[in-house]
Every structure is written in structure tokens, then in C-alpha cells.
Design a protein around this motif. Structure first.
Motif, mmCIF file in Angstrom:
data_model
loop_
_atom_site.group_PDB
_atom_site.id
_atom_site.type_symbol
_atom_site.label_atom_id
_atom_site.label_comp_id
_atom_site.label_asym_id
_atom_site.label_seq_id
_atom_site.Cartn_x
_atom_site.Cartn_y
_atom_site.Cartn_z
ATOM 1 N N THR A 178 0.201 -20.191 40.573
ATOM 2 C CA THR A 178 0.099 -21.519 41.166
ATOM 3 C C THR A 178 -1.247 -22.085 40.783
ATOM 4 N N LEU A 179 -1.251 -23.261 40.253
ATOM 5 C CA LEU A 179 -2.516 -23.882 39.853
ATOM 6 C C LEU A 179 -2.484 -25.369 40.186
ATOM 7 N N ALA A 180 -3.665 -25.901 40.403
ATOM 8 C CA ALA A 180 -3.800 -27.311 40.789
ATOM 9 C C ALA A 180 -5.016 -27.897 40.114
ATOM 10 N N LEU A 181 -4.996 -29.226 39.998
ATOM 11 C CA LEU A 181 -6.081 -29.966 39.344
ATOM 12 C C LEU A 181 -6.563 -31.046 40.293
ATOM 13 N N LYS A 227 -8.916 -18.818 42.877
ATOM 14 C CA LYS A 227 -10.114 -19.572 42.462
ATOM 15 C C LYS A 227 -10.053 -20.957 43.105
ATOM 16 N N GLY A 228 -11.108 -21.294 43.843
ATOM 17 C CA GLY A 228 -11.222 -22.632 44.406
ATOM 18 C C GLY A 228 -11.111 -22.695 45.907
ATOM 19 N N GLY A 229 -10.422 -21.799 46.531
ATOM 20 C CA GLY A 229 -10.340 -21.774 47.979
ATOM 21 C C GLY A 229 -9.615 -22.950 48.591
ATOM 22 N N ILE A 230 -8.502 -23.362 47.996
ATOM 23 C CA ILE A 230 -7.718 -24.459 48.554
ATOM 24 C C ILE A 230 -6.400 -23.903 49.070
ATOM 25 N N THR A 231 -5.743 -24.699 49.871
ATOM 26 C CA THR A 231 -4.451 -24.308 50.417
ATOM 27 C C THR A 231 -3.350 -24.987 49.614
ATOM 28 N N PHE A 232 -2.494 -24.165 49.013
ATOM 29 C CA PHE A 232 -1.379 -24.706 48.241
ATOM 30 C C PHE A 232 -0.205 -24.985 49.173
ATOM 31 N N PRO A 233 0.492 -26.076 48.990
ATOM 32 C CA PRO A 233 1.638 -26.369 49.847
ATOM 33 C C PRO A 233 2.764 -25.382 49.616
ATOM 34 N N ALA A 234 3.568 -25.164 50.669
ATOM 35 C CA ALA A 234 4.640 -24.171 50.607
ATOM 36 C C ALA A 234 5.730 -24.583 49.615
ATOM 37 N N GLU A 235 5.901 -25.854 49.401
ATOM 38 C CA GLU A 235 6.977 -26.297 48.520
ATOM 39 C C GLU A 235 6.748 -25.874 47.075
ATOM 40 N N LEU A 236 5.478 -25.577 46.695
ATOM 41 C CA LEU A 236 5.228 -25.119 45.342
ATOM 42 C C LEU A 236 5.845 -23.740 45.103
ATOM 43 N N SER A 287 -4.135 -19.614 41.620
ATOM 44 C CA SER A 287 -3.764 -18.515 42.515
ATOM 45 C C SER A 287 -2.651 -17.725 41.848
ATOM 46 N N ILE A 288 -2.885 -16.355 41.720
ATOM 47 C CA ILE A 288 -1.869 -15.462 41.172
ATOM 48 C C ILE A 288 -1.519 -14.460 42.266
ATOM 49 N N THR A 289 -0.268 -14.394 42.613
ATOM 50 C CA THR A 289 0.179 -13.505 43.689
ATOM 51 C C THR A 289 1.283 -12.600 43.182
ATOM 52 N N ARG A 290 1.350 -11.410 43.811
ATOM 53 C CA ARG A 290 2.445 -10.476 43.541
ATOM 54 C C ARG A 290 3.022 -10.086 44.892
ATOM 55 N N ALA A 321 -11.689 -10.576 36.049
ATOM 56 C CA ALA A 321 -12.898 -10.822 35.247
ATOM 57 C C ALA A 321 -12.594 -11.717 34.059
ATOM 58 N N LYS A 322 -11.471 -11.444 33.391
ATOM 59 C CA LYS A 322 -11.126 -12.266 32.227
ATOM 60 C C LYS A 322 -10.795 -13.704 32.626
ATOM 61 N N LEU A 323 -10.124 -13.844 33.744
ATOM 62 C CA LEU A 323 -9.791 -15.212 34.181
ATOM 63 C C LEU A 323 -11.035 -15.981 34.569
ATOM 64 N N ASP A 324 -11.974 -15.295 35.254
ATOM 65 C CA ASP A 324 -13.226 -15.985 35.607
ATOM 66 C C ASP A 324 -13.987 -16.400 34.365
ATOM 67 N N GLU A 325 -13.989 -15.511 33.396
ATOM 68 C CA GLU A 325 -14.723 -15.820 32.168
ATOM 69 C C GLU A 325 -14.059 -16.964 31.397
ATOM 70 N N SER A 326 -12.740 -16.974 31.381
ATOM 71 C CA SER A 326 -12.032 -18.000 30.595
ATOM 72 C C SER A 326 -11.984 -19.352 31.298
ATOM 73 N N LEU A 327 -11.913 -19.329 32.599
ATOM 74 C CA LEU A 327 -11.708 -20.581 33.341
ATOM 75 C C LEU A 327 -12.951 -21.057 34.067
ATOM 76 N N ASN A 328 -14.058 -20.411 33.845
ATOM 77 C CA ASN A 328 -15.278 -20.764 34.570
ATOM 78 C C ASN A 328 -15.750 -22.175 34.235
ATOM 79 N N SER A 329 -15.523 -22.581 33.010
ATOM 80 C CA SER A 329 -16.000 -23.910 32.587
ATOM 81 C C SER A 329 -15.048 -25.053 32.949
ATOM 82 N N HIS A 330 -13.917 -24.748 33.517
ATOM 83 C CA HIS A 330 -12.920 -25.784 33.849
ATOM 84 C C HIS A 330 -13.145 -26.260 35.285
ATOM 85 N N GLN A 331 -13.929 -27.325 35.432
ATOM 86 C CA GLN A 331 -14.223 -27.855 36.751
ATOM 87 C C GLN A 331 -12.981 -28.564 37.327
#
Length: 481
Positions: A148-151, A94-103, A83-86, A68-78
């Protein structure tokens, strides 16, 4: 192909080529610098988001609250994808993209990498989140959390495409403009050459007085113009001498040929006795002999123009040659009531026959023009740079304007072009000068108050300059004198 172009076209082509290379290099530099600048901006942006997310994660105890906090903080960043994984569990996406394995192989955030996901141009990075200070709900023993994040860089890509197009258009237009300016500069700079070309086109056999401009051309072309002017001056002088020589030959040959023709026609006009025919033939023989001498002398002078070589080189005692010639001319001197003498002594290296002929020419010339009852003196005098032989006589003074031309072919001070006591063709002094040049020396003349002095200056022990002519030709010419 470039060798067949004009100089203006060559300079224009080379200037345009250099301008195109420089402008193209500048365009590549601008595009590459802009690309690196965008990479730096995106890296700083992503690192800033990494710090923001790490702070939110540190302050959030539960995964649900974290989302919830991440959605609220990053909602305005188009255009930002996170992606946060454990372990294998995704805590936030957020975004529904596929991150490459090398990341996933990256342990810390550093330089971002670029990849394509469908039509998206992405630039991203990945880093492990420290779990030491995480709330108990997010931390899990033996498992690490990865951010993992992308722009989306589609706007950067579009900007770079526009920039490359604008740079390409600019390089093309600037290259064309540089070519036009280069053509104008080359044409203006080569204008003196066109002026010299126009002057050169005006030079004809009847107009050799045209000269190239020197003060009106650049320094680099001034030497060329000066050299061309020197060449034109030599050509004008040589052409003038050639025309005078041709005219003199025609004049000199016309008289004996006319005499021969007239005498022959008169003798054939009616029957005559044998003695008369014998006299006519004897007179014709004299004319033929004069023609033979003239032709021989002209042939000798023509060969000296191409250089002559001394047939024989030996030590020649000038006083001995002068004394032997005085014995030969003694009868002529006695007939004209002239006194001959030789003063001094000196030895030179050269061809005896040619030296003898040069002295003979000066001596016969002095005897011809000396006043009766005067002296004709031959003086031999060793000098620092060689040996001189001078022939001095007393007679009518020679005008100063005539002195420089006395050694020219067929030139006579007597404007009537004939001397009553001589059958010469006016080539003796010219031959003397040619002989002295063959020996590396010189001939000169002075005249003052009725005293005329011809001098032959022989060099020292240095050998004469090497030129070409056959010994038989010189001997034939000398015997014909």
C-alpha cells in the motif's frame, strides 16, 4: 426588467451573458482537464514505485534487509508513504499515516483513490505482491503480502487552488471586457437607427420632406428605411392634398357666403317693396342651393376616402343610360349649337344611379367646354378586360401639365377658378373618379389638338371592391347635381 432596457443595453447584456457562459465553461474545462492530468501523473508515479518495490522485494531474502533496501531506495522520494504487510504483520512502513480500509479490498493496482489524513491530501493505491518467486524468508504459506502506498498531493491541491483563482479572475475580467466590447459593437451597429431617429424627429407638419438614409444603413435596416420613406411620401402627399382641400373649401364657401351677406345687408339698409324682397330671397335660395350641392358633394367625397359600398348591383346598359342623358341635355346642346350622339353598346355590373351620375358629370363638362357647331360623342366599347365609355368633345386644348390634376377636388384649368357658364364647385370630375374606384374601375383623360377625351374604364364581370356609404347619401347627392 429586460423589456424596459434600450436595444443597446439588451444586446450588451445578452452578449455579456453569452461571453460569461462561454468563458466559465472554458475555465471549468481547463480546471477539470488539469485535475485529470494530475491524477494520471500520480497514477503513473505510483505504478512506477510499485514496480520498483516489487523488484526490491523479489531480490531481498530477509525482512530486515528488505527494510534497509527500501529506505535506501525511497529515502529521496519526499511525500511518498509505503506500507508492506504480510497477513497482520507489517514488514515495512514509511511515513506514519493511516491508510483507509477500502484500499485493502483492492486486489490489483488500478485507479488511485483520494483521502485526507489530518492536513495531508493523499492519493494512493494498494496491490497484492506475488509470493511465488519470493525468497524463503519473506514468503509464508497461506499468507499474502500487500503493498500500500500513497502520495502527498498537497502541492497539486495548492496549484489547483491558484489555477481556479486565476481562472476566476480571468473569466471576470474577460467578461467585463466582452461587455464593454459588446456595448461598443451594439452602439456602433445601431448608429443608423439613431440617425433615422434624428431624421424622424425633424419631421413636422411644415417639414415633411425629410427621408431616411438607405445607402448609409446596413442591408437589414434598408428595407425599414425604404418603408418609412414610402410612408413619409404618402403622408406628405396626403397632407398637401388636405391643405389644398382646406384652402379650396374656404375659397369656394367664401364666395356664396359673401354674396348672401352682401345681398342681405343691402336689402336691410333701407325699406323695399315686396317684389324686391322676393327677388333677393330667390337669389339667396340659389346660393343656398349651390351651398347644399357643394356640401353634399364634399360629404360624398369624404366618405369615399373611407371606402364606399355600392348601394345596388345590377346589370346596367351604358348606351341606354347615355341616351337618356342625351335627352336631358338636348336643350343645352341645342342652345350651344352642339350635336350629341351615342355609338356602341355594352353592359356592366354596378349601381345605376352612380353610373348615371358619372356619365352626367362627363357630359355636362363636355357641353360646357365644347366649341359651338361641334360634336359631343359618347362611345361605348367592350374590351378584353371590361367595358369603356368615352366622352369626346372639341374645344380649347388642355395643357399636358394640367391633365394629371383634372380629377383633383376643386381643380380647374381656368386659373380664375370660375367659369362664366357654370356654377359648379369643381367637384364633378373628382366624384366621377370616386364612383369609378367604387366600381373597381378607373377614369382617365387625354387632350390633343383641341380634342378632349374622358374615358371610364369598367371592369369585367368581377365584383367591385367593397367599400361603405349609404344609398340615401348617393341618391341625395345625385338629385342635387
Amino acid at each position: 426588467m429586460i423589456r424596459r432596457l434600450t436595444l443597446t443595453a439588451r444586446l450588451t447584456f445578452l452578449y455579456t451573458l453569452v461571453s460569461a457562459v462561454v468563458l466559465l465553461g472554458l475555465g471549468v474545462l481547463v480546471a477539470w482537464s488539469t485535475h485529470l492530468h494530475f491524477i494520471d501523473l500520480d497514477r503513473d508515479y505510483l505504478l512506477d514505485k510499485v514496480q520498483l518495490i516489487e523488484k526490491i522485494v523479489d531480490e531481498t531474502p530477509e525482512p530486515a534487509e528488505l527494510a534497509a533496501k527500501l529506505d535506501e531506495s525511497l529515502n529521496s522520494h519526499q511525500g511518498l508513504f509505503i506500507s508492506i504487510t504480510r497477513g497482520d504483520e507489517q514488514l515495512f512502513g514509511k511515513g506514519g499515516i493511516t491508510f483507509p480500509a477500502e484500499l485493502a479490498a483492492r486486489s490489483a493496482a488500478d485507479q488511485p483513490i483520494d483521502w485526507t489524513d489530518g492536513e495531508r491530501q493523499l492519493r494512493g493505491m494498494s496491490t497484492e505482491l506475488s509470493t511465488a518467486q519470493m525468497p524463503g524468508g519473506l514468503s509464508s504459506p497461506g499468507q499474502s503480502m500487500r503493498l500500500t502506498l500513497a502520495l502527498d498531493t498537497q502541492h497539486h491541491t495548492h496549484f489547483m487552488q491558484m489555477l481556479r483563482q486565476q481562472l476566476a479572475v480571468y473569466v471576470l475580467l474577460a467578461t467585463l471586457l466582452s461587455g464593454l466590447l459588446g456595448w461598443w459593437a451594439a452602439r456602433s451597429g445601431l448608429a443608423p437607427l439613431r440617425t433615422m431617429r434624428e431624421r424622424a424627429l425633424k419631421v413636422t407638419a411644415h417639414k415633411l420632406d425629410e427621408r431616411m438614409p438607405i445607402d448609409a444603413v446596413p442591408v437589414e435596416m434598408a428595407e425599414l428605411a425604404r418603408s418609412l420613406n414610402t410612408m413619409l411620401e404618402r403622408l406628405q402627399q396626403d397632407f398637401s392634398k388636405l391643405m389644398e382641400f382646406s384652402s379650396d373649401i374656404a375659397h369656394e364657401l367664401r364666395t356664396p357666403i359673401s354674396n348672401l351677406l352682401t345681398q342681405t345687408q343691402v336689402s336691410l339698409s333701407q325699406h323695399r317693396d315686396p317684389d324686391t324682397y322676393r327677388d333677393i330671397l330667390a337669389s339667396n335660395a340659389e346660393e343656398f342651393q349651390r351651398l347644399a350641392r357643394m356640401v353634399s358633394d364634399m360629404l360624398f367625397l369624404a366618405k369615399t376616402d373611407h371606402g364606399i359600398q355600392l348601394p345596388n348591383r345590377e346589370d346596367v346598359a351604358l348606351e341606354e343610360e347615355a341616351k337618356s342623358l342625351l335627352d336631358f341635355y338636348d336643350a343645352v346642346a341645342e342652345d350651344k349649337q352642339l350635336r350629341l350622339r351615342v355609338d356602341g353598346a355594352g353592359t356592366v355590373v354596378g349601381d345605376r344611379l352612380m353610373i348615371r351620375r358619372a356619365i352626367s358629370n362627363l357630359l355636362s363638362n363636355a357641353l360646357r367646354h365644347a366649341h359651338p357647331g361641334t360634336d359631343v360623342a359618347l362611345t361605348v366599347e367592350p374590351q378584353m378586360n371590361g367595358t369603356s365609355l368615352c366622352v369626346t368633345n372639341t374645344g380649347d386644348p388642355i395643357d399636358a401639365a394640367d391633365l394629371p390634376r383634372l380629377f383633383d377636388r376643386f381643380y380647374r384649368v381656368d386659373k380664375a377658378r370660375a367659369h362664366p357658364s357654370s356654377d359648379g364647385a369643381g367637384l364633378g370630375l373628382a366624384i366621377t373618379k370616386a364612383i369609378m374606384l367604387a366600381h373597381g374601375g378607373s377614369a382617365s383623360v387625354t387632350s390633343s389638338e383641341g380634342t378632349t377625351r374622358f374615358c371610364l374604364q369598367f371592369p369585367g364581370s368581377h365584383g367591385p371592391r367593397s367599400l361603405r356609404v349609404a344609398s340615401s347619401q348617393i341618391q341625395t347627392s345625385a338629385s342635387a347635381e
